[in-house]
Scaffold this motif. Structure first.
Motif, mmCIF file in Angstrom:
data_model
loop_
_atom_site.group_PDB
_atom_site.id
_atom_site.type_symbol
_atom_site.label_atom_id
_atom_site.label_comp_id
_atom_site.label_asym_id
_atom_site.label_seq_id
_atom_site.Cartn_x
_atom_site.Cartn_y
_atom_site.Cartn_z
ATOM 1 N N VAL A 17 0.868 -1.167 0.000
ATOM 2 C CA VAL A 17 0.000 0.000 0.000
ATOM 3 C C VAL A 17 0.912 1.227 0.000
ATOM 4 O O VAL A 17 1.845 1.326 0.802
ATOM 5 N N LYS A 19 0.902 5.198 0.412
ATOM 6 C CA LYS A 19 0.178 6.411 0.787
ATOM 7 C C LYS A 19 0.913 7.597 0.176
ATOM 8 O O LYS A 19 2.079 7.860 0.477
ATOM 9 N N VAL A 50 -3.103 4.964 -1.768
ATOM 10 C CA VAL A 50 -4.041 5.684 -0.905
ATOM 11 C C VAL A 50 -3.613 7.145 -0.914
ATOM 12 O O VAL A 50 -2.511 7.464 -0.449
ATOM 13 N N ASP A 101 -13.007 0.352 -3.068
ATOM 14 C CA ASP A 101 -12.767 -0.599 -1.983
ATOM 15 C C ASP A 101 -11.824 -1.686 -2.482
ATOM 16 O O ASP A 101 -11.336 -1.640 -3.616
ATOM 17 N N ALA A 102 -11.545 -2.664 -1.625
ATOM 18 C CA ALA A 102 -10.581 -3.701 -1.959
ATOM 19 C C ALA A 102 -11.050 -4.580 -3.112
ATOM 20 O O ALA A 102 -10.238 -5.045 -3.917
ATOM 21 N N LEU A 117 -7.210 4.552 -4.462
ATOM 22 C CA LEU A 117 -8.396 4.443 -3.616
ATOM 23 C C LEU A 117 -9.035 5.797 -3.333
ATOM 24 O O LEU A 117 -8.384 6.712 -2.835
ATOM 25 N N PRO A 119 -11.528 6.623 -0.759
ATOM 26 C CA PRO A 119 -11.945 5.747 0.336
ATOM 27 C C PRO A 119 -13.273 6.068 1.009
ATOM 28 O O PRO A 119 -13.690 5.332 1.897
ATOM 29 N N TRP A 122 -16.031 3.179 1.318
ATOM 30 C CA TRP A 122 -15.561 2.060 2.122
ATOM 31 C C TRP A 122 -15.493 2.454 3.600
ATOM 32 O O TRP A 122 -15.946 1.717 4.477
ATOM 33 N N LEU A 123 -14.976 3.649 3.861
ATOM 34 C CA LEU A 123 -14.874 4.090 5.254
ATOM 35 C C LEU A 123 -16.240 4.360 5.872
ATOM 36 O O LEU A 123 -16.450 4.106 7.060
ATOM 37 N N TRP A 143 -4.911 1.489 8.254
ATOM 38 C CA TRP A 143 -6.072 0.604 8.347
ATOM 39 C C TRP A 143 -6.280 -0.139 7.028
ATOM 40 O O TRP A 143 -6.521 -1.356 7.019
ATOM 41 N N VAL A 144 -6.167 0.580 5.913
ATOM 42 C CA VAL A 144 -6.346 -0.049 4.602
ATOM 43 C C VAL A 144 -5.320 -1.154 4.396
ATOM 44 O O VAL A 144 -5.656 -2.246 3.919
ATOM 45 N N VAL A 148 -6.423 -5.084 3.516
ATOM 46 C CA VAL A 148 -6.161 -5.764 2.248
ATOM 47 C C VAL A 148 -5.043 -6.795 2.370
ATOM 48 O O VAL A 148 -4.597 -7.364 1.373
#
Length: 198
Positions: A17, A19, A50, A101-102, A117, A119, A122-123, A143-144, A148
Motif C-alpha cells: 500500500v 500512501k 491511498v 474498496d478492496a 483508492l 476511500p 468504504w470508510l 487501516w487499509v 487488504v
C-alpha cells in the motif's frame, strides 16, 4: 486489528500500500517523479495507492477553524478530500483507475490497471477509526493496509519529511502488527525506489 476484525477482504492480497502524501502537490516535480516511481514499481507487483488529503483537506481545516464543525462533519469532509486527490492522481498516472474498496482494487489488478483508492464509501461502510484530527490519511492508509492483507505500507512524504515528525498522532494505533511502515521523502529517489521494490 485481529483477523476477525478485518473486513471481508482478507483473501485479497496487495503487496504494497502506497500512501501518497497530499503535501507533494506543493512540489510538482517531486509529485510527478513519485508517480513515475510508483508506476514502474507496479510492474509485477500489486500496489494500491491511498491518497492524502492535501490542499483539499487543508480547506476543511480552515472551515473547521472558522465554523467549528462537529467531529463527524470534519471527519467525513476530510475523507472526501482524499477522494478528490484520488481523481487528481489518476489524471496524471498512466494506467491508474479510481477504486472504492478492496474488491474494486482486485478487479483493477485483473485488468492490469493501477488502483487509486477514493476511500469515502468504504470508510462510511466500515467506520473503523475515531472522528478526530488525530486521524489523518496516514492512519487511514494503515487501516487499509491491514484490511487488504498487505505487509508493507510506504508513506511518500514531501521533501524534507522525517520519520520523527511526519505521521499523525493515531497512526501507530491504527497500524496492524503485521504491516511494516516505511516513510520516504519524495526527493529521496533511490530510497523511494528501494521501498517500492518490496
Amino acid at each position: 486489528m485481529t483477523e476477525d476484525q478485518r473486513p471481508e477482504t482478507r483473501d485479497i492480497l496487495v503487496d504494497i500500500v502506497v500512501k501518497l502524501g497530499g503535501g507533494l502537490l506543493a512540489h510538482a516535480a517531486h509529485f510527478d517523479a513519485a508517480l513515475e516511481a510508483i508506476r514502474e514499481a507496479a510492474d509485477g507487483r500489486r500496489l494500491l495507492i491511498v491518497p492524502g488529503g492535501g490542499p483539499f483537506a487543508d480547506t476543511v481545516r480552515q472551515v473547521d477553524r472558522r465554523f467549528r464543525l462537529s467531529d463527524d462533519a470534519a471527519h467525513w469532509m476530510a475523507v472526501l478530500a482524499m477522494d478528490q486527490y484520488a481523481y487528481l492522481v489518476v489524471s496524471r498516472l498512466a494506467g491508474g483507475v479510481v477504486v472504492g474498496d478492496a474488491h474494486e482494487a482486485a478487479a483493477a489488478f485483473g485488468a492490469a490497471r493501477l488502483p487509486v483508492l477514493a476511500p469515502s464509501r468504504w470508510l462510511r461502510d466500515a467506520d473503523p477509526l475515531p472522528h478526530t484530527w488525530d486521524v489523518t490519511s496516514d492512519s487511514i492508509a494503515a487501516w487499509v493496509a491491514g484490511a487488504v492483507g498487505s505487509g508493507r505500507l510506504v508513506l511518500v512524504k514531501p521533501p524534507g519529511a522525517t520519520a520523527d515528525n511526519s505521521v499523525d498522532a493515531y497512526f501507530h494505533r491504527a497500524l496492524p502488527a503485521h504491516v511494516t511502515p516505511l516513510i520516504v521523502a519524495a526527493d529521496q529517489v533511490d530510497a523511494l525506489h528501494a521501498a517500492l521494490r518490496g
